[in-house]
Every structure is written in C-alpha cells, then in structure tokens.
Design a protein around this motif. Structure first.
Motif, PDB file in Angstrom:
ATOM      1  N   ALA A   5      -2.064   4.325   4.437  1.00  0.00           N
ATOM      2  CA  ALA A   5      -2.991   5.350   3.962  1.00  0.00           C
ATOM      3  C   ALA A   5      -4.120   5.568   4.958  1.00  0.00           C
ATOM      4  O   ALA A   5      -4.480   6.705   5.288  1.00  0.00           O
ATOM      5  N   TRP A   6      -4.674   4.488   5.445  1.00  0.00           N
ATOM      6  CA  TRP A   6      -5.794   4.566   6.391  1.00  0.00           C
ATOM      7  C   TRP A   6      -5.366   5.232   7.697  1.00  0.00           C
ATOM      8  O   TRP A   6      -6.061   6.112   8.223  1.00  0.00           O
ATOM      9  N   ALA A   7      -4.213   4.862   8.198  1.00  0.00           N
ATOM     10  CA  ALA A   7      -3.718   5.417   9.464  1.00  0.00           C
ATOM     11  C   ALA A   7      -3.415   6.906   9.347  1.00  0.00           C
ATOM     12  O   ALA A   7      -3.411   7.627  10.362  1.00  0.00           O
ATOM     13  N   PRO A  15      -6.604   7.573  -1.378  1.00  0.00           N
ATOM     14  CA  PRO A  15      -5.338   7.240  -2.019  1.00  0.00           C
ATOM     15  C   PRO A  15      -5.363   5.838  -2.610  1.00  0.00           C
ATOM     16  O   PRO A  15      -6.071   4.947  -2.120  1.00  0.00           O
ATOM     17  N   GLY A  16      -4.575   5.660  -3.652  1.00  0.00           N
ATOM     18  CA  GLY A  16      -4.448   4.347  -4.270  1.00  0.00           C
ATOM     19  C   GLY A  16      -3.350   3.542  -3.603  1.00  0.00           C
ATOM     20  O   GLY A  16      -2.264   4.055  -3.333  1.00  0.00           O
ATOM     21  N   ALA A  17      -3.635   2.296  -3.313  1.00  0.00           N
ATOM     22  CA  ALA A  17      -2.673   1.409  -2.663  1.00  0.00           C
ATOM     23  C   ALA A  17      -2.922   0.000  -3.157  1.00  0.00           C
ATOM     24  O   ALA A  17      -3.983  -0.314  -3.683  1.00  0.00           O
ATOM     25  N   LEU A  18      -1.941  -0.856  -2.970  1.00  0.00           N
ATOM     26  CA  LEU A  18      -2.094  -2.235  -3.425  1.00  0.00           C
ATOM     27  C   LEU A  18      -1.754  -3.233  -2.334  1.00  0.00           C
ATOM     28  O   LEU A  18      -2.522  -4.149  -2.064  1.00  0.00           O
ATOM     29  N   SER A  19      -0.631  -3.056  -1.679  1.00  0.00           N
ATOM     30  CA  SER A  19      -0.220  -4.015  -0.640  1.00  0.00           C
ATOM     31  C   SER A  19      -0.913  -3.694   0.687  1.00  0.00           C
ATOM     32  O   SER A  19      -1.341  -2.558   0.918  1.00  0.00           O
ATOM     33  N   PRO A  20      -1.017  -4.685   1.592  1.00  0.00           N
ATOM     34  CA  PRO A  20      -1.564  -4.411   2.926  1.00  0.00           C
ATOM     35  C   PRO A  20      -0.824  -3.279   3.637  1.00  0.00           C
ATOM     36  O   PRO A  20      -1.453  -2.449   4.304  1.00  0.00           O
ATOM     37  N   THR A  21       0.478  -3.220   3.492  1.00  0.00           N
ATOM     38  CA  THR A  21       1.243  -2.152   4.154  1.00  0.00           C
ATOM     39  C   THR A  21       0.814  -0.785   3.637  1.00  0.00           C
ATOM     40  O   THR A  21       0.593   0.152   4.420  1.00  0.00           O
ATOM     41  N   GLU A  22       0.690  -0.647   2.329  1.00  0.00           N
ATOM     42  CA  GLU A  22       0.264   0.635   1.749  1.00  0.00           C
ATOM     43  C   GLU A  22      -1.148   0.993   2.192  1.00  0.00           C
ATOM     44  O   GLU A  22      -1.435   2.154   2.522  1.00  0.00           O
ATOM     45  N   ILE A  23      -2.018   0.003   2.212  1.00  0.00           N
ATOM     46  CA  ILE A  23      -3.410   0.252   2.589  1.00  0.00           C
ATOM     47  C   ILE A  23      -3.502   0.730   4.031  1.00  0.00           C
ATOM     48  O   ILE A  23      -4.175   1.718   4.341  1.00  0.00           O
TER      49      ILE A  23
END
Length: 219
Positions: free
Chosen positions: A122-124, A111-119
């Motif tokens: 997605a990983w979790a 998945p595409g993400a930009l902020s640490p929260t989004e990253i």
C-alpha cells in the motif's frame, strides 16, 4: 489536500472520529458533539445513511474540521465520495487502482492492511499512510510495536479495538494517529440521543491525548 498537509494534520490531532450513522440526522448530531470538544478529524463511513449528503453538510457547517469518508469498497464509491467533498479516504483493503487514482488528484487515501506485505504494498503504491485493521486481532499495541521496527518509516493508523484507555498506548507505540468509533459513540448514547454524553467521551479522549508525553516514536 496534499499528503504532506494530511500527515501534519494527523500528527497534530492524533484521533479520527469514525461515524457509522443509521440515520443522517444522527450522524450530524454525532459529528457536532465530538467537534464541540475539539475533535477535528471526522470520518463518515460510506455505508452510513446518505453519507454523501452528510459529508457535504458537515463540510459547510464545520469548516474548522476535516471531513472524510471510509469503508470505500470500490472505485465507483471512491469517485462518489470525492464528488461529495470527502477530504480524505479510508478503505478496509488494498486496491492499487484506487490508491493511484486518489494520489493523482491529491486526495489522501489510507488503505487498510494487516500483514507487513500488505502494508508495504500500500505504501509503495502511494498511500499517504496505512490503516492497520483489525489491529486487535493480531495483538493490538504489541503488533504496532513489532511493525515499527522494520517499517518505522511508514505512518500507521491502527483501528479496530481502540479505546479511550488504550489510545495513548498506541500513540506511544508509534502510531501517527488512531481511529475510534464505538468507543466515542456508544450505542446506548446514540440511541438515547445523549449528545452531551458523547461530547464528554470526546472531551475525555482529547484530554488524554493532550496530556500525552510525546517522544521520537510518534510519526
């Protein structure tokens, strides 16, 4: 393909050729050109002309490559891409339902993400790794370096603003791989159907990667 195998392929090959083709015949030639110079990871964006047909054709004709897709915006598109034979999936956003569905059937999803929260979200949720997009908008290489401090355990693939010249900078900053589109496939070469020039772009890229000095920070 398991996430473990997918990650090993990313670590080995380090570059993904992203093809956004206005015509299926052009997309086919673009893929042949870069694969001829050793590019093994090829993404056909789902908004390419007859993307499903192109993925199926390349799966047959380039058995030594891994053919996936990207720009998947919803669950239906993802199902169609998997049915077409896509071996990996990229999205420009974080959709938890899409991530979990792909994980359930062992198709790597990025998945595409930009902020640490989004990253982290997605990983979790089970993403194989996370596409940092558009990385150029938040500082490029420096942003990847900044993320690697707290999020060094998450494999990152920056896209958007990756060039032949800065590919090594991103990899040395800790990216597991990079995605390149317009840099590998300059519009003027595609329009002129100059496949030899595109092959040369791919050759230059692979030479840069092959000459890299890899340390502990590379995924």
């Amino acid at each position: 393909m398991s996430n473990q195998l997918w990650l090993s392929q990313l670590k080995e090959h380090k570059a993904i050729a992203v093809i956004r083709a206005p015509e299926i015949s052009l997309g086919y030639q673009m893929a042949l050109a870069v694969s001829s110079e050793g590019v093994k990871l090829i993404e056909i964006t789902w908004n390419s002309h007859r993307a499903a047909d192109l993925i199926g054709k390349l799966r047959v004709e380039l058995p030594n490559c891994i053919i996936g897709t990207g720009t998947l915006l919803n669950f239906k598109q993802m199902q169609e891409a998997i049915a077409a034979g896509a071996q990996f999936l990229f999205t420009p956003h974080v959709d938890l339902a899409m991530i979990q569905a792909a994980v359930a059937i062992d198709v790597p999803i990025v998945p595409g993400a930009l902020s640490p929260t989004e990253i982290v979200t997605a990983w979790a949720s089970g993403a194989s790794c996370v596409k940092v997009f558009p990385v150029e908008a938040l500082g490029g290489v420096q942003y990847i370096k900044s993320l690697r401090g707290p999020l060094g355990h998450i494999p990152l693939i920056p896209t958007g603003g990756i060039t032949l010249e800065n590919t090594m900078d991103f990899l040395e900053a800790g990216a597991i791989a990079v995605g390149l589109s317009s840099q590998l496939f300059p519009k003027k070469f595609v329009e002129a159907r100059n496949w030899q020039a595109i092959a040369q772009q791919a050759k230059n890229l692979m030479q840069r990667i092959g000459n890299g000095d890899w340390g502990m920070g590379n995924g």
